[in-house]
Structures are given as C-alpha cells and as structure tokens.
Scaffold this active site. Structure first.
Site, mmCIF file in Angstrom:
data_model
loop_
_atom_site.group_PDB
_atom_site.id
_atom_site.type_symbol
_atom_site.label_atom_id
_atom_site.label_comp_id
_atom_site.label_asym_id
_atom_site.label_seq_id
_atom_site.Cartn_x
_atom_site.Cartn_y
_atom_site.Cartn_z
ATOM 1 C CG HIS A 1 49.204 36.308 25.185
ATOM 2 N ND1 HIS A 1 48.417 35.225 24.894
ATOM 3 C CD2 HIS A 1 48.608 37.382 24.600
ATOM 4 C CE1 HIS A 1 47.407 35.620 24.154
ATOM 5 N NE2 HIS A 1 47.487 36.915 23.964
ATOM 6 C CG ASP B 1 48.762 45.454 23.668
ATOM 7 O OD1 ASP B 1 48.341 45.895 22.591
ATOM 8 O OD2 ASP B 1 48.103 44.708 24.404
HETATM 9 N N1 CMC Z 1 54.691 41.378 34.898
HETATM 10 C C1 CMC Z 1 55.021 40.670 36.006
HETATM 11 N N2 CMC Z 1 54.531 39.455 36.301
HETATM 12 C C2 CMC Z 1 53.658 38.911 35.442
HETATM 13 C C3 CMC Z 1 53.257 39.566 34.270
HETATM 14 C C4 CMC Z 1 53.820 40.849 33.996
HETATM 15 N N3 CMC Z 1 53.480 41.516 32.901
HETATM 16 N N4 CMC Z 1 52.378 38.804 33.600
HETATM 17 C C5 CMC Z 1 52.203 37.702 34.328
HETATM 18 N N5 CMC Z 1 52.989 37.752 35.441
HETATM 19 C C6 CMC Z 1 53.124 36.694 36.477
HETATM 20 C C7 CMC Z 1 51.929 36.717 37.403
HETATM 21 O O1 CMC Z 1 52.161 37.527 38.526
HETATM 22 C C8 CMC Z 1 51.795 35.249 37.754
HETATM 23 O O2 CMC Z 1 52.770 34.959 38.742
HETATM 24 P P1 CMC Z 1 52.476 33.801 39.847
HETATM 25 O O3 CMC Z 1 52.279 32.530 39.079
HETATM 26 O O4 CMC Z 1 53.715 33.803 40.677
HETATM 27 O O5 CMC Z 1 51.242 34.239 40.583
HETATM 28 C C9 CMC Z 1 52.225 34.523 36.483
HETATM 29 O O6 CMC Z 1 53.082 35.443 35.785
HETATM 30 C C10 CMC Z 1 51.058 34.150 35.558
HETATM 31 O O7 CMC Z 1 50.295 35.312 35.342
HETATM 32 P P2 CMC Z 1 48.714 35.307 35.246
HETATM 33 O O8 CMC Z 1 48.215 36.680 35.470
HETATM 34 O O9 CMC Z 1 48.157 34.200 36.093
HETATM 35 O O10 CMC Z 1 48.541 34.876 33.724
HETATM 36 P P3 CMC Z 1 47.279 35.140 32.836
HETATM 37 O O11 CMC Z 1 47.379 34.212 31.706
HETATM 38 O O12 CMC Z 1 46.057 35.115 33.666
HETATM 39 O O13 CMC Z 1 47.497 36.673 32.361
HETATM 40 C C11 CMC Z 1 48.139 38.609 31.161
HETATM 41 C C12 CMC Z 1 47.989 37.077 31.127
HETATM 42 C C13 CMC Z 1 48.370 39.115 29.747
HETATM 43 C C14 CMC Z 1 46.853 39.241 31.702
HETATM 44 C C15 CMC Z 1 49.346 38.984 32.058
HETATM 45 O O14 CMC Z 1 50.522 38.428 31.554
HETATM 46 C C16 CMC Z 1 49.485 40.494 32.247
HETATM 47 O O15 CMC Z 1 48.858 41.071 33.139
HETATM 48 N N6 CMC Z 1 50.343 41.172 31.387
HETATM 49 C C17 CMC Z 1 50.443 42.619 31.415
HETATM 50 C C18 CMC Z 1 49.283 43.247 30.649
HETATM 51 C C19 CMC Z 1 49.436 43.101 29.151
HETATM 52 O O16 CMC Z 1 50.489 43.317 28.583
HETATM 53 N N7 CMC Z 1 48.324 42.738 28.473
HETATM 54 C C20 CMC Z 1 48.267 42.601 27.033
HETATM 55 C C21 CMC Z 1 48.052 41.186 26.613
HETATM 56 S S1 CMC Z 1 48.354 40.923 24.846
HETATM 57 C C22 CMC Z 1 47.126 41.832 24.039
HETATM 58 C C23 CMC Z 1 45.773 41.276 24.197
HETATM 59 O O17 CMC Z 1 45.526 40.152 23.762
HETATM 60 O O18 CMC Z 1 44.913 41.977 24.747
#
Ligand code: CMC
Length: 423
Positions: free
Chosen positions: A307, A364
C-alpha cells in the site's frame, strides 16, 4: 515546531511557510508561491510527497496501521455503526442522532427509482461488457434526466446513495439472467435497512419470499464501511479533480468509478481471487509465486499486498480476514481459496523481500472471498467496492466545493522536441 523553512537557490535566500495537520508530525512545506518567487516548480512523480488539500474526513497513520473516519478509529466504527450511519458521518462530520438518521434514510428512499430511459439503455448493453464500465457510464448519464429541472445539491447525495445500488443490482440481475422488472427497485420493503435492501435487489426472485440472511447482511455492511473512505487515494483524487472544474457530482463519481477499476486500486479485489485460483490450478506451489513476485525481471506482483501509505498492517485487512473466516464458518462453507490465502499470507510475512519493503496484506486480499460466498461474480467485486466508497467520494467533493479549492491542474517538466518547423 518550525513555522518557516529557509532555503537557498543560486545564492538567493527564500522562506517558505510550514503547514501542520492535527497531529504535529504531519507537516508540509507550502510551496504555493514557489514558482512565482523562484521560477522553480517541484517534481514528484506519483505525488508521493505532495499534499493536495487540507481535509478533515479521514486520516491514516501508515506507520502505526491506524485509520480514522472523522476522528473515530475504524475498529469502533465497525463495532458500533452501520454503513448508513458511517455515510452520514463522512458527509456531515458527526454521527447522526435517531431523528437525523431517520430523515437521512427517508431522503435516500425518496430517490429509489431510475428513469425509464436509463433502464432502456441498460437493456441494450451487452452483458459481456465489464460491470465497472456499465456502472461508470450509467452513473454519468443519471443527471441527464434532470436537465430541465435542475437538482438541488443536497438531493444529489441522496440520489446517488439510492441509485448506485439499483444500477449495480440491475447489472447483476441482467448478467446472471434473473428477471428485471421496472418495478424491482420500487418493491423495496422500507422496513429493510440499506444493506438488506441492497442484497434483496441483487438476489430476490419473483414470486418467492426473500429471506434476509443476517450473516451476509452484517458482513456486507462491514465491507461497505471498511471501503467508505481512505484519504486522497487515486479515485478520490479523481473525484476532487473533476469537482475542481465544477463538473457535476454524478460525472465526478463516474470518473471515480473508472479510476477505481484499475488493478492497482479497487480492481485488485478481482485480481486477488484470479491470482489465488491460478495458484491453486497450477498445483498450489506458493513459493514459486512468491519468487516470481520478488523477481525484478518478472512483471508479476502479489495482488492484495502493499500500500502507498500503510507501512504496517492495513487495519481494514485484519477486520476483513476475521469477517471472511466468520462468514465461511457460519455458512458452513469450506473454501480452499481462504486456506490458500492464509498460507500465502503466512509465507509472505516471513519473506525478507516483503518485510524490508513493508508489504502487508491490504483490504483487497480477503474481501473477494466474502463476495464469492455471497454469490457475487468476480467481475462485480469492484462494483461492491464502489458502492462502499461512494459516501467518501461525495464527502470529498462536498469538502472541496465548500473550501472553494482552485482548479487541480499540475505542471510538468517538458522533455519533448524544442520548437521546430514542418519542412
Ligand atoms: N508484490 C511484489 N512487490 C511489490 C508489491 C507486490 N504486491 N507491491 C510493491 N512491491 C515492491 C515494488 O516492486 C517496489 O520495489 P522496488 O522498490 O524494489 O522497486 C516497492 O515494493 C515499492 O512499490 P511501489 O509500487 O513503488 O509502491 P507504491 O506505493 O507506488 O504502490 C501499490 C502501492 C498498492 C500500487 C503496490 O503495492 C501494488 O501494486 N500492490 C498490488 C496491487 C494491490 O493490491 N492494490 C490494492 C491496494 S489497497 C486498495 C486500494 O486502496 O485501492
């Protein structure tokens, strides 16, 4: 507490004021005059460090894993309030007393109908279309029925709270082949509460007595509450941006629905179940999928983990997990997907990759298991999220209008061609 930040650019000194939230550790440098005074803008892809507004609706402490609606912890709201009380709280700032709640519910009931025209459009839409696309399109069309007789602002909130569940239910009924009669939603039993009505609109069968299921009603009410608001998330920001250009509430919410559809946002609930089913189908080798999620060359991510704000447990995820366990055990359902989800969570929480990046299960991860037990099809999971998020979107739209916020229009750093001529 500092009130001014001093900084130098090319030997010139500047001062910028500091803005504080209710909690002193929430602080921001006010850069609203930065370009005017220095010629510089800030660069913040994904708006990770940008506060776009002052808001008093909800608050997340991502480090502690805490969520408040108008100051009340989500755990207290879940145990003491219904979804409709929560909606009142988000929209009006305080919990309703008995008379206020009665009048709020009656006002919603007044708008329990959709026009024949919307109904005819729905009838023409092929059911292979995604329900989120249908919901977003029809929500955008709703106010066209009012163009001659423009609708009062306070009625718009009641209108959407009444009509979004109807659109969702009609979409579901058409999708699964249940008969749709124009009077389906007019048959509502006004003694039923909002969430019971919602389930009745989805699942009632003509000429058969509809028996209210208290376990499912309670679970759905809790899910709606947990989804009701979440600060400046992507769909809420979308709604605020549309409101900032004075787009009407219906089209602003319609845009919010489209934003929510994304797999990294609300669409993750559908993606989680699909992922868990794939893991099961391919033999249930959790380790293999976890390794894929860690591999930078593989685009696969573990859906339902991570998140932007929570760097600790998502408090909503803890509650949803308990609700999922209760629903399945009380209904006597053994779901291998729930067992797999619990196993996956256990493995992931011990994995250094996820620990270092502070990736925990989010809301989720378990919600789809409950929707599945209710009989909601996978491609309608995000529709259920939208029904829950509605009061939050509307509260933010209302707050933004009351604050008379300016048009949301970010800048960019242009890296394309310099000015050139066509030869
Ligand atoms: N699986 C594997 N690696 C992950 C994941 C995951 N689910 N989430 C984040 N990472 C890694 C990502 O690759 C990155 O690694 P690095 O720093 O080495 O490049 C690091 O963690 C930070 O991730 P980010 O994408 O820069 O973080 P963000 O804050 O931009 O993204 C997120 C948050 C929710 C989009 C992401 O964690 C994600 O894609 N999760 C899976 C989708 C998901 O479950 N979404 C629902 C969110 S909660 C409901 C809502 O509010 O909508």
């Amino acid at each position: 507490m500092i009130s001014i930040v001093n900084f130098d650019i090319n030997g010139c000194s500047y001062k910028l004021p500091v803005v504080y939230g209710t909690n002193y550790y929430e602080k921001a440098i006010n850069i609203s005059k930065l370009r005017e005074n220095t010629g510089f803008i800030t660069f913040d892809p994904g708006l990770k460090n940008t506060g776009i507004t002052k808001s008093s609706i909800s608050f997340i402490d991502g480090e502690k894993g805490e969520l408040l609606y108008r100051g009340y912890p989500i755990e207290q709201i879940i145990s003491k309030c219904t979804f409709i009380e929560t909606s009142y709280l988000l929209l009006n700032g305080e919990l309703p007393n008995t008379a206020q709640l009665k009048s709020f519910s009656e006002n919603i009931n007044k708008f329990n109908s959709i026009s024949q025209e919307i109904y005819k459009i729905l009838d023409k839409i092929p059911m292979s279309y995604h329900p989120m696309g249908i919901l977003s399109s029809l929500t955008c069309l709703l106010p066209t029925a009012y163009t001659k007789n423009s609708i009062k602002e306070k009625d718009m909130y009641f209108n959407l709270l009444a009509k979004l569940p109807i659109l969702a239910a009609l979409t579901y009924r058409k999708k699964v082949g249940l008969p749709i009669s124009y009077s389906d939603y007019e048959d509502l039993n006004y003694n039923l509460d909002y969430t019971s009505n919602l389930l009745k609109m989805f699942f009632s069968v003509p000429k058969k007595y509809y028996k209210r299921n208290t376990i499912l009603t309670d679970a759905l009410d809790k899910l709606l509450i947990l989804h009701a608001d979440h600060e400046q998330n992507c769909s809420t920001t979308t709604v605020r941006l549309l409101g900032s250009v004075h787009a009407n509430l219906f089209s602003s919410v319609s845009a919010g629905i489209s934003a929510l559809w994304g797999r990294l946002h609300g669409g993750a609930n559908q993606a989680v179940i699909e992922m868990l089913e794939n893991i099961l189908k391919s033999g249930g080798n959790i380790k293999k999928w976890v390794e894929r999620a860690k591999d930078k060359k593989d685009s696969f991510r573990l859906m339902g983990f991570g998140h932007r704000i929570y760097k600790n447990f998502d408090p909503r995820a803890r509650i949803v997990k308990k609700v999922a366990e209760n629903v399945l055990s009380e209904l006597g359902i053994t779901d291998p997907i729930l067992e797999l989800a619990k196993e996956l969570e256990e493995v992931v929480l011990k994995e250094p990759y996820f620990m270092e990046k502070k990736l925990y299960p989010n809301i989720d991860f378990y919600s789809g298991i409950i929707y599945q037990a209710m009989g909601i099809p996978k491609d309608m999971f995000t529709v259920m999220f939208a029904l829950g998020r509605l009061p939050g979107w509307m509260a933010h739209w209302k707050e933004m209008r009351l604050n008379q916020e300016p048009i949301g229009r970010p800048r960019q750093i242009y890296i394309g061609y310099k000015k050139r001529n066509i030869h």
